[in-house]
Scaffold this active site. Structure first.
Site, PDB file in Angstrom:
ATOM      1  N   LYS A 180      36.469  41.192  43.728  1.00 50.32           N
ATOM      2  CA  LYS A 180      36.725  41.954  42.368  1.00 50.32           C
ATOM      3  C   LYS A 180      36.653  40.632  41.074  1.00 50.32           C
ATOM      4  O   LYS A 180      37.298  39.986  41.233  1.00 50.32           O
ATOM      5  CB  LYS A 180      38.195  42.512  42.644  1.00 50.32           C
ATOM      6  CG  LYS A 180      38.284  43.295  41.014  1.00 50.32           C
ATOM      7  CD  LYS A 180      39.986  43.156  40.794  1.00 50.32           C
ATOM      8  CE  LYS A 180      40.222  42.575  39.476  1.00 50.32           C
ATOM      9  NZ  LYS A 180      39.249  42.701  38.516  1.00 50.32           N
ATOM     10  N   GLY A 233      42.965  32.619  38.131  1.00 58.26           N
ATOM     11  CA  GLY A 233      43.469  33.314  37.143  1.00 58.26           C
ATOM     12  C   GLY A 233      44.669  32.603  36.541  1.00 58.26           C
ATOM     13  O   GLY A 233      44.914  31.585  36.587  1.00 58.26           O
ATOM     14  N   SER A 234      45.484  33.653  35.881  1.00 57.82           N
ATOM     15  CA  SER A 234      46.639  33.174  35.101  1.00 57.82           C
ATOM     16  C   SER A 234      47.702  32.956  36.199  1.00 57.82           C
ATOM     17  O   SER A 234      47.812  33.354  37.275  1.00 57.82           O
ATOM     18  CB  SER A 234      47.135  34.325  34.222  1.00 57.82           C
ATOM     19  OG  SER A 234      47.510  35.263  35.071  1.00 57.82           O
ATOM     20  N   VAL A 237      49.790  36.369  37.385  1.00 59.98           N
ATOM     21  CA  VAL A 237      49.034  37.220  38.336  1.00 59.98           C
ATOM     22  C   VAL A 237      48.874  36.126  39.639  1.00 59.98           C
ATOM     23  O   VAL A 237      49.381  37.034  40.628  1.00 59.98           O
ATOM     24  CB  VAL A 237      47.618  37.519  37.793  1.00 59.98           C
ATOM     25  CG1 VAL A 237      46.965  38.316  38.872  1.00 59.98           C
ATOM     26  CG2 VAL A 237      47.587  38.232  36.627  1.00 59.98           C
ATOM     27  N   GLY A 238      48.917  35.171  39.560  1.00 57.97           N
ATOM     28  CA  GLY A 238      48.838  34.157  40.714  1.00 57.97           C
ATOM     29  C   GLY A 238      50.359  34.293  41.479  1.00 57.97           C
ATOM     30  O   GLY A 238      50.291  34.222  42.681  1.00 57.97           O
ATOM     31  N   GLU A 255      44.148  29.035  42.093  1.00 58.72           N
ATOM     32  CA  GLU A 255      43.905  28.025  41.002  1.00 58.72           C
ATOM     33  C   GLU A 255      44.121  28.711  39.678  1.00 58.72           C
ATOM     34  O   GLU A 255      43.619  29.797  39.063  1.00 58.72           O
ATOM     35  CB  GLU A 255      42.339  27.842  40.974  1.00 58.72           C
ATOM     36  CG  GLU A 255      41.983  26.880  42.161  1.00 58.72           C
ATOM     37  CD  GLU A 255      42.378  25.618  42.450  1.00 58.72           C
ATOM     38  OE1 GLU A 255      43.054  25.146  41.228  1.00 58.72           O
ATOM     39  OE2 GLU A 255      42.491  25.093  43.440  1.00 58.72           O
ATOM     40  N   CYS A 289      39.701  25.827  32.335  1.00 54.79           N
ATOM     41  CA  CYS A 289      41.327  25.587  33.005  1.00 54.79           C
ATOM     42  C   CYS A 289      41.224  24.136  32.957  1.00 54.79           C
ATOM     43  O   CYS A 289      42.505  23.512  32.892  1.00 54.79           O
ATOM     44  CB  CYS A 289      41.343  25.954  34.573  1.00 54.79           C
ATOM     45  SG  CYS A 289      39.975  25.683  35.449  1.00 54.79           S
ATOM     46  N   GLN A 336      41.930  37.169  23.255  1.00 56.23           N
ATOM     47  CA  GLN A 336      41.996  35.875  23.345  1.00 56.23           C
ATOM     48  C   GLN A 336      41.918  35.133  21.827  1.00 56.23           C
ATOM     49  O   GLN A 336      42.823  34.123  21.704  1.00 56.23           O
ATOM     50  CB  GLN A 336      40.614  35.218  23.962  1.00 56.23           C
ATOM     51  CG  GLN A 336      40.500  34.803  25.342  1.00 56.23           C
ATOM     52  CD  GLN A 336      41.769  34.307  26.038  1.00 56.23           C
ATOM     53  OE1 GLN A 336      42.290  34.986  26.621  1.00 56.23           O
ATOM     54  NE2 GLN A 336      42.289  33.124  25.692  1.00 56.23           N
ATOM     55  N   GLU A 390      49.867  26.858  27.776  1.00 58.02           N
ATOM     56  CA  GLU A 390      48.484  27.027  27.912  1.00 58.02           C
ATOM     57  C   GLU A 390      47.658  27.839  26.773  1.00 58.02           C
ATOM     58  O   GLU A 390      48.115  29.067  26.916  1.00 58.02           O
ATOM     59  CB  GLU A 390      47.735  27.479  29.381  1.00 58.02           C
ATOM     60  CG  GLU A 390      46.260  27.231  29.473  1.00 58.02           C
ATOM     61  CD  GLU A 390      45.810  28.080  30.579  1.00 58.02           C
ATOM     62  OE1 GLU A 390      46.253  29.090  30.993  1.00 58.02           O
ATOM     63  OE2 GLU A 390      44.862  27.218  31.391  1.00 58.02           O
TER      64      GLU A 390
HETATM   65  P1  NAD Z   1      43.971  36.744  34.686  1.00 56.52           P
HETATM   66  O1  NAD Z   1      45.195  36.296  35.799  1.00 56.52           O
HETATM   67  O2  NAD Z   1      44.477  37.879  33.785  1.00 56.52           O
HETATM   68  O3  NAD Z   1      43.070  37.818  35.663  1.00 56.52           O
HETATM   69  C1  NAD Z   1      42.594  37.070  36.794  1.00 56.52           C
HETATM   70  C2  NAD Z   1      41.721  38.129  37.877  1.00 56.52           C
HETATM   71  O4  NAD Z   1      42.973  38.629  38.337  1.00 56.52           O
HETATM   72  C3  NAD Z   1      41.045  39.499  37.183  1.00 56.52           C
HETATM   73  O5  NAD Z   1      39.938  39.465  37.899  1.00 56.52           O
HETATM   74  C4  NAD Z   1      42.144  40.333  36.986  1.00 56.52           C
HETATM   75  O6  NAD Z   1      41.572  41.714  36.876  1.00 56.52           O
HETATM   76  C5  NAD Z   1      43.047  40.286  38.223  1.00 56.52           C
HETATM   77  N1  NAD Z   1      44.322  40.707  38.215  1.00 56.52           N
HETATM   78  C6  NAD Z   1      45.165  41.114  37.123  1.00 56.52           C
HETATM   79  N2  NAD Z   1      46.146  41.489  37.589  1.00 56.52           N
HETATM   80  C7  NAD Z   1      46.284  41.657  38.975  1.00 56.52           C
HETATM   81  C8  NAD Z   1      47.009  42.023  39.917  1.00 56.52           C
HETATM   82  N3  NAD Z   1      48.080  42.538  39.571  1.00 56.52           N
HETATM   83  N4  NAD Z   1      46.782  41.870  41.296  1.00 56.52           N
HETATM   84  C9  NAD Z   1      45.531  41.269  41.557  1.00 56.52           C
HETATM   85  N5  NAD Z   1      44.414  40.864  40.667  1.00 56.52           N
HETATM   86  C10 NAD Z   1      45.045  40.886  39.341  1.00 56.52           C
HETATM   87  O7  NAD Z   1      43.397  35.502  34.325  1.00 56.52           O
HETATM   88  P2  NAD Z   1      41.916  35.573  33.315  1.00 56.52           P
HETATM   89  O8  NAD Z   1      42.720  35.743  31.739  1.00 56.52           O
HETATM   90  O9  NAD Z   1      41.020  36.358  33.549  1.00 56.52           O
HETATM   91  O10 NAD Z   1      41.754  33.933  33.146  1.00 56.52           O
HETATM   92  C11 NAD Z   1      42.304  33.076  32.387  1.00 56.52           C
HETATM   93  C12 NAD Z   1      42.965  32.127  33.362  1.00 56.52           C
HETATM   94  O11 NAD Z   1      42.366  31.642  34.480  1.00 56.52           O
HETATM   95  C13 NAD Z   1      43.869  30.865  32.632  1.00 56.52           C
HETATM   96  O12 NAD Z   1      45.015  30.933  32.801  1.00 56.52           O
HETATM   97  C14 NAD Z   1      42.911  29.900  33.253  1.00 56.52           C
HETATM   98  O13 NAD Z   1      43.778  28.477  33.142  1.00 56.52           O
HETATM   99  C15 NAD Z   1      42.586  30.319  34.559  1.00 56.52           C
HETATM  100  N6  NAD Z   1      41.718  29.640  35.239  1.00 56.52           N
HETATM  101  C16 NAD Z   1      42.101  28.718  36.184  1.00 56.52           C
HETATM  102  C17 NAD Z   1      40.921  27.775  36.743  1.00 56.52           C
HETATM  103  C18 NAD Z   1      41.335  27.043  37.864  1.00 56.52           C
HETATM  104  O14 NAD Z   1      40.504  26.730  38.699  1.00 56.52           O
HETATM  105  N7  NAD Z   1      42.529  26.301  37.890  1.00 56.52           N
HETATM  106  C19 NAD Z   1      39.479  28.459  36.425  1.00 56.52           C
HETATM  107  C20 NAD Z   1      39.393  29.155  35.568  1.00 56.52           C
HETATM  108  C21 NAD Z   1      40.506  30.025  34.713  1.00 56.52           C
END
Ligand code: NAD
Length: 488
Positions: A180, A233-234, A237-238, A255, A289, A336, A390
């Site tokens: 996804k 991602g964030s 959500v992580g 990550e 990130c 953003q 962040e």
């Molecule tokens: P996000 O957490 O909003 O979304 C990431 C993914 O999770 C998307 O596909 C989103 O649809 C999905 N998601 C949202 N709610 C969910 C749920 N309840 N269950 C499962 N999946 C769900 O993050 P974003 O805004 O897309 O990306 C920005 C963030 O990603 C920043 O915090 C950035 O630091 C981080 N990031 C980290 C790395 C790394 O390798 N450490 C790399 C790139 C981005």
């Protein structure tokens, strides 16, 4: 391969077919360079669609595992060639969809090709070790075995590289995938999947389902047939991913964010440090990130460094990333942009001094885009929100330190620990930094944001959970070890 049509809807890819969602709803993907430009549509899929994808991946897992690593590697080589053939189109779509400049988008797509080739090569490498047994008549060895069906959830900021650095190792080590992408960059992701589709993987091995995080993302992490979840991602959500995966006892890898520091010592090459801070902080509009967000400078050179940095920032050309000569594109979305503007106000209200930037572009041709100029704050204290949270945009804070010890203390004063860098010419300083810094990626005389695909990638503290991604380290997540004892 399909070409970009403005009004095109990209379907789900399940069991080697492009299929319509049962919801019949679509989501517009708009360009951050002009919110009236629709880059394409993706489907707002339902749980029913997801179920089909998971079932397909589950059904395919045995035959895919049995195909063998070398053959799986050959398919990845083919996918790499197809991605390379489509590099220009995919990079342009990426620039249109999430705003990074075209040279950066091409660089990222080329990296995707290289990652695919790296993991394709893994197909020919060892998948276990022979261990001396205490029984002379026995053979004791290990063998890596796939974990099964892997859920892949990705953000929008690297819509080609991140999906590939998860999907390629998952596949070569014998797992099937339910993927996804982030909706904001799902058209670009769909074009990557078109390359996989053309490469001729068996049915069900790779399944692509677009939709919301709440429905499809949550559905993936809660699904009982999934054996592992890899998420970037964030943090918020992580946390949800971690809770669900640990409750079911499955593997997961997270990550997440960063607040990456760069230390500049009084003996540093200032020209190189300015260059690296500019690139690390403002390339990709600060939406990496690993982007530099805090710059800690020793007091004897603080003023000189600050002036040089502000001067270099003033020269940055912000604009439409498809145009030649543009150095920095817009924020990837309106939300953003609003986050960045909000942090600019927070910084001012906390008493920090905005030296430059944080302004919307005034020219008429930019009024429909999400453009903002790169910003630098000084008079920043380590506990301010702009020095702790962040921002994920083109904003850096400058903090003064008296010596290296204090600089490292400031650098470590954050919940994150992804990447950190130091500029120094003293060996004792860099050795102390390597020893003391809390970061997964430690960079000496180099920008915080560089990553090599053949080396482990990941952070400490709140930045990452689970085993490292990329390079050989990825094997740890995508396989389990069987220890085998054969008595002759
Ligand atoms: P996000 O957490 O909003 O979304 C990431 C993914 O999770 C998307 O596909 C989103 O649809 C999905 N998601 C949202 N709610 C969910 C749920 N309840 N269950 C499962 N999946 C769900 O993050 P974003 O805004 O897309 O990306 C920005 C963030 O990603 C920043 O915090 C950035 O630091 C981080 N990031 C980290 C790395 C790394 O390798 N450490 C790399 C790139 C981005």
């Amino acid at each position: 391969m399909q070409t970009v049509l403005k009004e095109k809807t990209f379907k789900n890819y399940i069991n080697n077919e492009w299929v319509e969602s049962t919801s019949y709803e679509v989501i517009r993907s708009i360009s951050p360079m002009n919110k009236e430009e629709i880059v394409g549509y993706v489907q707002k899929s339902s749980r029913e669609d997801l179920e089909k994808g998971v079932q397909a991946a589950y059904k395919a897992k045995k035959s895919w595992r049995k195909m063998g690593q070398a053959k799986r590697g050959e398919l990845l080589f083919r996918a790499a060639d197809i991605l390379e053939e489509n590099l220009e189109d995919i990079a342009e779509t990426m620039t249109r969809e999430m705003g990074k400049t075209l040279p950066e988008a091409k660089g990222e797509t080329a990296r995707g090709v290289a990652i695919l080739r790296y993991y394709a090569g893994e197909g020919m490498r060892s998948d276990g070790d022979v261990i001396p047994s205490s029984d002379q008549a026995a053979l004791l060895f290990t063998r890596r075995t796939p974990v099964g069906v892997v859920g892949v959830i990705t953000p929008w900021n690297f819509p080609v590289a991140i999906p590939i650095w998860k999907i390629a190792p998952a596949l070569v080590y014998g797992n099937t995938v339910v993927f996804k992408p982030a909706t904001e960059a799902a058209v670009t992701a769909a074009k990557v999947i078109e390359c996989f589709a053309e490469a001729g993987f068996p049915e069900g091995v790779i399944n692509f389902i677009t939709g919301s995080g709440a429905v499809i993302g949550q559905g993936i992490i809660d699904h009982p047939l999934l054996n592992a979840i890899t998420f970037t991602g964030s943090e918020s959500v992580g946390e949800v991913v971690a809770r669900s995966a640990s409750a079911r006892g499955i593997k997961y890898q997270l990550e997440m964010g960063g607040k990456n520091p760069v230390i500049v010592t009084k003996d540093a090459d200032l020209h190189a440090a300015v260059d690296a801070v500019i690139n690390g902080a403002f390339r990709s509009t600060g939406q990496k990130c690993t982007a530099t967000s805090r710059v800690i400078v020793e007091s004897p050179i603080f003023d000189e460094f600050r002036d040089k940095l502000v001067e270099a920032t003033r020269r940055i050309k912000v604009g439409n990333g498809l145009e030649e000569g543009i150095w920095m594109g817009p924020c990837a979305s309106e939300s953003q942009l609003n986050t960045v503007r909000n942090y600019i106000e927070i910084g001012k209200s906390e008493g920090a001094k905005l030296l430059i930037g944080g302004e919307l572009l005034e020219a008429k041709k930019y009024e429909k885009g999400f453009y903002i100029t790169p910003a630098i704050f000084e008079n920043v204290k380590s506990n301010m929100r702009i020095a702790q949270e962040e921002i994920f945009g083109p904003v850096i804070v400058l903090i003064k330190s008296e010596d290296l010890e204090e600089a490292i203390e400031i650098a470590n004063y954050t919940k994150y620990g992804l990447s950190a860098s130091i500029f120094t010419t003293k060996i004792s300083s860099l050795l102390e930094f390597i020893d003391e810094i809390d970061a997964g990626l430690v960079r000496i005389n180099a920008e915080s944001a560089g990553v090599e695909l053949q080396a482990p990638f990941g952070g400490m503290k709140a930045s990452s959970v689970g085993s490292r991604e990329q390079g050989e380290a990825a094997k740890e997540f995508y396989t389990s070890i069987k220890t085998i004892f054969i008595k002759g």
